[in-house]
Enzyme design. Sequence first.
Site, mmCIF file in Angstrom:
data_model
loop_
_atom_site.group_PDB
_atom_site.id
_atom_site.type_symbol
_atom_site.label_atom_id
_atom_site.label_comp_id
_atom_site.label_asym_id
_atom_site.label_seq_id
_atom_site.Cartn_x
_atom_site.Cartn_y
_atom_site.Cartn_z
ATOM 1 N N LYS A 52 43.436 44.419 31.101
ATOM 2 C CA LYS A 52 43.493 44.667 32.598
ATOM 3 C C LYS A 52 44.723 43.600 33.003
ATOM 4 O O LYS A 52 44.226 42.603 32.968
ATOM 5 C CB LYS A 52 42.303 44.809 33.285
ATOM 6 C CG LYS A 52 42.400 44.984 34.902
ATOM 7 C CD LYS A 52 41.083 44.839 35.679
ATOM 8 C CE LYS A 52 41.330 44.642 37.066
ATOM 9 N NZ LYS A 52 39.926 44.303 37.847
ATOM 10 N N ASP A 57 45.379 41.485 43.297
ATOM 11 C CA ASP A 57 44.322 42.499 43.792
ATOM 12 C C ASP A 57 43.814 42.284 45.212
ATOM 13 O O ASP A 57 43.191 41.497 45.390
ATOM 14 C CB ASP A 57 43.199 42.710 42.945
ATOM 15 C CG ASP A 57 42.452 43.932 43.482
ATOM 16 O OD1 ASP A 57 42.490 44.647 44.087
ATOM 17 O OD2 ASP A 57 40.880 43.740 43.103
ATOM 18 N N LYS A 66 39.892 43.150 50.664
ATOM 19 C CA LYS A 66 38.927 42.156 50.282
ATOM 20 C C LYS A 66 38.930 41.251 51.526
ATOM 21 O O LYS A 66 39.900 41.216 52.349
ATOM 22 C CB LYS A 66 39.321 41.349 49.144
ATOM 23 C CG LYS A 66 39.342 42.358 47.831
ATOM 24 C CD LYS A 66 39.700 41.401 46.695
ATOM 25 C CE LYS A 66 39.585 42.160 45.166
ATOM 26 N NZ LYS A 66 38.258 42.031 44.764
ATOM 27 N N ASP A 79 43.020 38.361 38.401
ATOM 28 C CA ASP A 79 42.546 39.859 37.950
ATOM 29 C C ASP A 79 43.515 40.331 36.676
ATOM 30 O O ASP A 79 43.395 41.496 36.454
ATOM 31 C CB ASP A 79 42.628 40.665 39.073
ATOM 32 C CG ASP A 79 41.516 41.794 39.028
ATOM 33 O OD1 ASP A 79 40.626 41.601 38.335
ATOM 34 O OD2 ASP A 79 41.609 42.768 39.998
ATOM 35 N N ASP A 131 39.270 49.210 45.983
ATOM 36 C CA ASP A 131 38.919 47.930 45.250
ATOM 37 C C ASP A 131 38.447 48.091 43.713
ATOM 38 O O ASP A 131 38.239 47.016 43.212
ATOM 39 C CB ASP A 131 38.406 47.050 46.204
ATOM 40 C CG ASP A 131 38.194 45.639 45.756
ATOM 41 O OD1 ASP A 131 39.140 45.343 44.948
ATOM 42 O OD2 ASP A 131 37.243 44.850 46.008
ATOM 43 N N ARG A 150 39.420 49.978 36.915
ATOM 44 C CA ARG A 150 38.890 50.927 35.953
ATOM 45 C C ARG A 150 39.832 52.313 36.026
ATOM 46 O O ARG A 150 39.948 53.073 35.317
ATOM 47 C CB ARG A 150 37.514 51.664 36.302
ATOM 48 C CG ARG A 150 37.290 52.162 37.651
ATOM 49 C CD ARG A 150 36.092 52.005 38.179
ATOM 50 N NE ARG A 150 35.504 50.629 38.681
ATOM 51 C CZ ARG A 150 34.516 50.129 39.018
ATOM 52 N NH1 ARG A 150 33.587 51.116 39.170
ATOM 53 N NH2 ARG A 150 33.970 48.884 39.298
#
Length: 489
Positions: A262, A267, A274, A285, A344, A348
């Site tokens: 990933k 992010d 966030k 991230d 967020d 995935r």
Amino acid sequence: MKITSFRPDFNLIKQDLLTAFYFEDQDTASFTALKQQSPVLIDDLVNKKVLTAKLGSVTPLIGHANLPCSHVLVIGCGKSADFNESSFIKTLKTLAAEAKKAVSTSVAVAIDEIKPAHRSVQWSVEKATETLLTSLYQYDATKSQKAEPSALTHIAYIASEENLELAMKTGKSMAHGINLARELGNLPANICDPAFLAEQSINLADAYDEIDVEVIEEHQMTEMGMGAFLAVSQGSDKAGKIIVIKYNGGAVGEKPHVLVGKGLTFDSGGISIKAAAGMEEMKWDMLGAASVLGTLSAIAELKPAINVIGVIATAENMVSGGATRPGDVVTCMNGKTVEIINTDAEGRLVLCDTLTYVERFEPASVVDIATLTGAIVVGLGHHATGVYANDEQLQHKLISAGLSSWDRGWPMPLWDDYKVDLESPYADFRNVGSRAGGSITAAIYLAEFTKNYSWAHLDIAGTGWNSAKEGASGRPVAMLTQYLLDRVQ
């Protein structure tokens, strides 16, 4: 860094720094040599309690007569019965820190004396080399004043065992891979973006004949139907990429082991933005991607007879008028639809399409690595990586590799009971479940895209970095490298 070894003889030490290890309940050969050559000095330091066996304590001896070399460090190791792998690593980190301060160019380490029980001298040399070289790492890429480079250029192990060259080489290569992953992770997002990761991958291919690189751009992802991946990257002005790094060390036609990282280089959370406090940490991230590059670097340096493919799924998750909204439904590469409840939960989404993509390689195994959930930090803290798998043997092999390299993981469940949390009235499933078991439901989501091969998922949100002060850890490069080396026939 020059790394050598020689048989135990404290009269032959040519290095300018010697480490003498001091246990509470037994005398080591190095400490005995000190007492024999400087009995008055050592007895005086012990009686005055200046010299202590407390684990991690340091007593420097400089300029005294009759020392084995010009500078001696007496490092406390606690009780021999309690001295384990973690004690070993703490001792080596202490040594590295003191060697920096002493401005020593060469150090002699009596490695036999601190070998943990049930570990070999080979293991101890390999892990010591890795630990010393990673402890010397300093980040200064974005500082106007650069760090003073370490003066240390030679590590010499005093060891009763010979033929330690492979252990030294393996530890050195692992350290290089770990430090590369740390450097990439510590760079800010305005430098380390998807294009930068592609550039670093190409540089790796330029350095090693065994490596080839292909970069898949967004227009190709559109043609392949990667709706989930593109739903993440569409909010950013910087295009996402899938970077395919092939190490061709095995026989032609031999099934490759695939690592999927990933690589969210920043992010923000997207529309589900966030909180401002701590958002700067979201440059980390992409540590899954960094660990893939670090592992491929170590493997390329070691040149094992194995085929490995590293696949980096990299993008930014940003807020804009074109960003994905909560409630949007997208179609993944495998035809499944996903309702995006929370933007967020983007890791995935980039991973699921990438995991479908890697089916074409007919892999022997697939391991994805991701800073995926805060829930794994709550569950396991910063010590163990969460290890999920649709194949118990693969899970066991990764955990075994983690124990061997002391880059440990812990088995986590993938029970069907958790699937109910991902049910959606508007799509085949949603991208998040309840907060309870959040790391498990994230892995359950990924498992939907890995039914055609043996797959494991490493959630490194707790182990990829510990704090802003310490920065990226370089984990799980050691675990992954060991796992791949264990696969060599």
